[in-house]
Design a protein around this motif. Structure first.
Motif, PDB file in Angstrom:
ATOM      1  N   LEU A   1      41.817  86.186  71.431  1.00 40.91           N
ATOM      2  CA  LEU A   1      40.965  87.360  71.281  1.00 40.91           C
ATOM      3  C   LEU A   1      40.919  87.751  69.808  1.00 40.91           C
ATOM      4  CD1 LEU A   1      42.579  89.551  74.088  1.00 40.91           C
ATOM      5  CD2 LEU A   1      40.585  88.083  74.322  1.00 40.91           C
ATOM      6  N   ARG A   2      39.769  88.226  69.349  1.00 38.21           N
ATOM      7  CA  ARG A   2      39.685  88.788  68.008  1.00 38.21           C
ATOM      8  C   ARG A   2      38.565  89.806  67.988  1.00 38.21           C
ATOM      9  NH1 ARG A   2      36.532  86.230  63.698  1.00 38.21           N
ATOM     10  NH2 ARG A   2      34.706  85.393  64.730  1.00 38.21           N
ATOM     11  N   GLY A   3      38.696  90.785  67.115  1.00 42.71           N
ATOM     12  CA  GLY A   3      37.657  91.802  67.015  1.00 42.71           C
ATOM     13  C   GLY A   3      37.897  92.695  65.823  1.00 42.71           C
ATOM     14  N   GLY A   4      36.817  93.272  65.312  1.00 49.41           N
ATOM     15  CA  GLY A   4      36.917  94.175  64.170  1.00 49.41           C
ATOM     16  C   GLY A   4      35.884  95.278  64.259  1.00 49.41           C
ATOM     17  N   LEU A   5      36.244  96.427  63.708  1.00 52.10           N
ATOM     18  CA  LEU A   5      35.381  97.598  63.697  1.00 52.10           C
ATOM     19  C   LEU A   5      35.230  98.110  62.271  1.00 52.10           C
ATOM     20  CD1 LEU A   5      37.014  99.541  66.663  1.00 52.10           C
ATOM     21  CD2 LEU A   5      34.943  98.168  66.747  1.00 52.10           C
ATOM     22  N   GLU A   6      34.106  98.744  61.999  1.00 45.43           N
ATOM     23  CA  GLU A   6      33.875  99.370  60.695  1.00 45.43           C
ATOM     24  C   GLU A   6      33.346 100.782  60.927  1.00 45.43           C
ATOM     25  OE1 GLU A   6      31.801  98.195  56.538  1.00 45.43           O
ATOM     26  OE2 GLU A   6      30.548  97.937  58.313  1.00 45.43           O
ATOM     27  N   GLU A   7      33.837 101.721  60.130  1.00 43.38           N
ATOM     28  CA  GLU A   7      33.349 103.099  60.181  1.00 43.38           C
ATOM     29  C   GLU A   7      33.113 103.580  58.755  1.00 43.38           C
ATOM     30  OE1 GLU A   7      34.740 107.589  61.521  1.00 43.38           O
ATOM     31  OE2 GLU A   7      35.814 105.876  62.313  1.00 43.38           O
ATOM     32  N   VAL A   8      31.951 104.174  58.537  1.00 46.58           N
ATOM     33  CA  VAL A   8      31.618 104.774  57.248  1.00 46.58           C
ATOM     34  C   VAL A   8      31.153 106.193  57.525  1.00 46.58           C
ATOM     35  CG1 VAL A   8      30.117 104.676  55.226  1.00 46.58           C
ATOM     36  CG2 VAL A   8      30.965 102.555  56.243  1.00 46.58           C
ATOM     37  N   SER A   9      31.755 107.146  56.826  1.00 47.45           N
ATOM     38  CA  SER A   9      31.424 108.555  57.034  1.00 47.45           C
ATOM     39  C   SER A   9      31.211 109.233  55.692  1.00 47.45           C
ATOM     40  CB  SER A   9      32.563 109.241  57.798  1.00 47.45           C
ATOM     41  OG  SER A   9      32.252 110.592  58.029  1.00 47.45           O
ATOM     42  N   GLN A  10      30.155 110.040  55.613  1.00 50.76           N
ATOM     43  CA  GLN A  10      29.859 110.811  54.414  1.00 50.76           C
ATOM     44  C   GLN A  10      29.600 112.249  54.842  1.00 50.76           C
ATOM     45  OE1 GLN A  10      27.000 108.590  51.711  1.00 50.76           O
ATOM     46  NE2 GLN A  10      26.616 107.593  53.672  1.00 50.76           N
ATOM     47  N   SER A  11      30.065 113.197  54.039  1.00 48.42           N
ATOM     48  CA  SER A  11      29.811 114.591  54.387  1.00 48.42           C
ATOM     49  C   SER A  11      29.682 115.434  53.119  1.00 48.42           C
ATOM     50  CB  SER A  11      30.922 115.138  55.280  1.00 48.42           C
ATOM     51  OG  SER A  11      32.165 115.126  54.618  1.00 48.42           O
ATOM     52  N   ALA A  12      29.008 116.557  53.307  1.00 49.48           N
ATOM     53  CA  ALA A  12      28.880 117.569  52.265  1.00 49.48           C
ATOM     54  C   ALA A  12      29.211 118.907  52.910  1.00 49.48           C
ATOM     55  CB  ALA A  12      27.458 117.581  51.700  1.00 49.48           C
ATOM     56  N   TYR A  13      29.901 119.748  52.180  1.00 45.72           N
ATOM     57  CA  TYR A  13      30.282 121.045  52.740  1.00 45.72           C
ATOM     58  C   TYR A  13      30.193 122.127  51.671  1.00 45.72           C
ATOM     59  CZ  TYR A  13      34.738 119.907  50.503  1.00 45.72           C
ATOM     60  OH  TYR A  13      35.702 119.558  49.599  1.00 45.72           O
ATOM     61  N   ALA A  14      29.991 123.348  52.154  1.00 52.71           N
ATOM     62  CA  ALA A  14      29.958 124.512  51.268  1.00 52.71           C
ATOM     63  C   ALA A  14      30.369 125.728  52.076  1.00 52.71           C
ATOM     64  CB  ALA A  14      28.563 124.713  50.690  1.00 52.71           C
ATOM     65  N   GLN A  15      31.092 126.628  51.433  1.00 56.95           N
ATOM     66  CA  GLN A  15      31.415 127.899  52.073  1.00 56.95           C
ATOM     67  C   GLN A  15      31.643 128.957  51.011  1.00 56.95           C
ATOM     68  OE1 GLN A  15      34.972 127.215  54.462  1.00 56.95           O
ATOM     69  NE2 GLN A  15      36.187 128.413  53.042  1.00 56.95           N
ATOM     70  N   GLY A  16      31.376 130.174  51.414  1.00 62.04           N
ATOM     71  CA  GLY A  16      31.603 131.315  50.536  1.00 62.04           C
ATOM     72  C   GLY A  16      32.341 132.394  51.301  1.00 62.04           C
ATOM     73  N   THR A  17      33.276 133.050  50.624  1.00 64.20           N
ATOM     74  CA  THR A  17      34.020 134.156  51.224  1.00 64.20           C
ATOM     75  C   THR A  17      33.773 135.398  50.387  1.00 64.20           C
ATOM     76  OG1 THR A  17      35.738 132.672  52.045  1.00 64.20           O
ATOM     77  CG2 THR A  17      36.313 135.010  51.879  1.00 64.20           C
ATOM     78  N   ALA A  18      33.253 136.431  51.043  1.00 62.81           N
ATOM     79  CA  ALA A  18      33.027 137.725  50.394  1.00 62.81           C
ATOM     80  C   ALA A  18      34.118 138.682  50.854  1.00 62.81           C
ATOM     81  CB  ALA A  18      31.650 138.262  50.761  1.00 62.81           C
ATOM     82  N   LYS A  19      34.839 139.274  49.879  1.00 61.53           N
ATOM     83  CA  LYS A  19      35.918 140.234  50.185  1.00 61.53           C
ATOM     84  C   LYS A  19      35.353 141.629  49.983  1.00 61.53           C
ATOM     85  CE  LYS A  19      39.220 136.869  48.547  1.00 61.53           C
ATOM     86  NZ  LYS A  19      40.091 136.468  47.458  1.00 61.53           N
ATOM     87  N   PHE A  20      35.042 142.299  51.102  1.00 56.76           N
ATOM     88  CA  PHE A  20      34.441 143.631  51.034  1.00 56.76           C
ATOM     89  C   PHE A  20      35.457 144.686  50.620  1.00 56.76           C
ATOM     90  CE2 PHE A  20      31.909 141.273  54.226  1.00 56.76           C
ATOM     91  CZ  PHE A  20      30.742 141.188  53.492  1.00 56.76           C
ATOM     92  N   THR A  21      36.671 144.554  51.126  1.00 60.77           N
ATOM     93  CA  THR A  21      37.781 145.436  50.738  1.00 60.77           C
ATOM     94  C   THR A  21      39.013 144.535  50.633  1.00 60.77           C
ATOM     95  OG1 THR A  21      38.540 145.916  52.988  1.00 60.77           O
ATOM     96  CG2 THR A  21      36.779 147.328  52.114  1.00 60.77           C
ATOM     97  N   ASP A  22      40.167 145.136  50.345  1.00 56.43           N
ATOM     98  CA  ASP A  22      41.405 144.346  50.308  1.00 56.43           C
ATOM     99  C   ASP A  22      41.777 143.804  51.684  1.00 56.43           C
ATOM    100  OD1 ASP A  22      41.684 144.699  47.628  1.00 56.43           O
ATOM    101  OD2 ASP A  22      43.125 146.353  47.785  1.00 56.43           O
ATOM    102  N   TRP A  23      41.205 144.371  52.737  1.00 54.26           N
ATOM    103  CA  TRP A  23      41.623 143.962  54.071  1.00 54.26           C
ATOM    104  C   TRP A  23      40.493 143.442  54.976  1.00 54.26           C
ATOM    105  CZ3 TRP A  23      40.016 147.093  58.184  1.00 54.26           C
ATOM    106  CH2 TRP A  23      39.477 148.325  57.821  1.00 54.26           C
ATOM    107  N   VAL A  24      39.267 143.332  54.463  1.00 57.15           N
ATOM    108  CA  VAL A  24      38.155 142.806  55.260  1.00 57.15           C
ATOM    109  C   VAL A  24      37.381 141.770  54.431  1.00 57.15           C
ATOM    110  CG1 VAL A  24      35.992 143.318  56.461  1.00 57.15           C
ATOM    111  CG2 VAL A  24      37.868 144.956  56.547  1.00 57.15           C
ATOM    112  N   SER A  25      37.159 140.590  55.044  1.00 54.21           N
ATOM    113  CA  SER A  25      36.359 139.567  54.366  1.00 54.21           C
ATOM    114  C   SER A  25      35.484 138.829  55.388  1.00 54.21           C
ATOM    115  CB  SER A  25      37.240 138.579  53.608  1.00 54.21           C
ATOM    116  OG  SER A  25      38.046 137.844  54.499  1.00 54.21           O
ATOM    117  N   LEU A  26      34.434 138.211  54.870  1.00 57.26           N
ATOM    118  CA  LEU A  26      33.516 137.416  55.685  1.00 57.26           C
ATOM    119  C   LEU A  26      33.371 136.049  55.023  1.00 57.26           C
ATOM    120  CD1 LEU A  26      31.313 137.048  57.894  1.00 57.26           C
ATOM    121  CD2 LEU A  26      29.683 137.975  56.221  1.00 57.26           C
TER     122      LEU A  26
END
Length: 189
Positions: free
Chosen positions: A88-113
């Protein structure tokens, strides 16, 4: 198995206002893995007697002696009476690409989005998959046809997905709840 990956991450690090934190980046992953060859011997096998791995298989002796043996002899090959060698023989290939972005807004010292998203494309493919029967004279008889995602779309996949993220965080501080953070989240990556 061999693989490689890379990531480029960008952070705001003081270039944004104190109340805003920005993160973004690109990610790449490539993996090839498999088995170059695995051989199995079914010892205690004697096809002329209808025995495989020490157990008698009803009708096998007749099938082998009346049909299979003649066919193999016509081809100039014969199976070892002491065992069958399967490869028996076998092989697999996987290629993955991604892009990400996030922003955090701190409204007060104790609340953020936090709002963000990740987009990912992944391709997976069978490089090769074969099963062979090895005969006494070294002849290799395919048990199944070779399979490859290069030739057949049934043996490859491609996925594309977008994962959004939204998190509201509450940090009431060192009061009654101690150093506790409460989060309400949706989506995610």
């Amino acid at each position: 198995s061999e693989g490689k990956s890379g990531e480029l991450r960008l952070l705001s690090n003081g270039s944004a206002p104190d109340w805003l934190e920005l993160v973004g980046g690109l990610y790449y992953y490539e993996q090839k893995s498999g088995v170059g060859g695995a051989n199995f011997v079914a010892s205690g096998t004697d096809l002329p007697l209808g025995v495989i791995a020490g157990g008698e298989v009803p009708g096998l002796a007749d099938f082998y002696n009346d049909t299979l043996r003649g066919l193999l002899q016509t081809l100039g090959a014969d199976i070892a009476p002491s065992g069958i060698n399967i490869g028996l023989r076998g092989g697999l290939e996987e290629v993955s690409q991604s892009a990400y972005a996030q922003g955090t807004a701190k409204f007060t010292d104790w609340v953020s989005l936090t709002l963000g998203a990740r987009y990912q494309e992944t391709k997976r493919s069978v490089l090769f998959a074969d099963q062979l029967l090895f005969l006494n004279d070294g002849t290799q008889v395919p048990i199944s046809p070779p399979r490859s995602g290069k030739d057949n779309p049934d043996f490859r996949t491609e996925t594309k997905k977008l994962d959004p993220k939204a998190v509201v965080s509450f940090r009431p501080g060192d009061g009654l709840l101690g150093k506790t953070e409460l989060r309400a989240a949706g989506g995610g990556y």
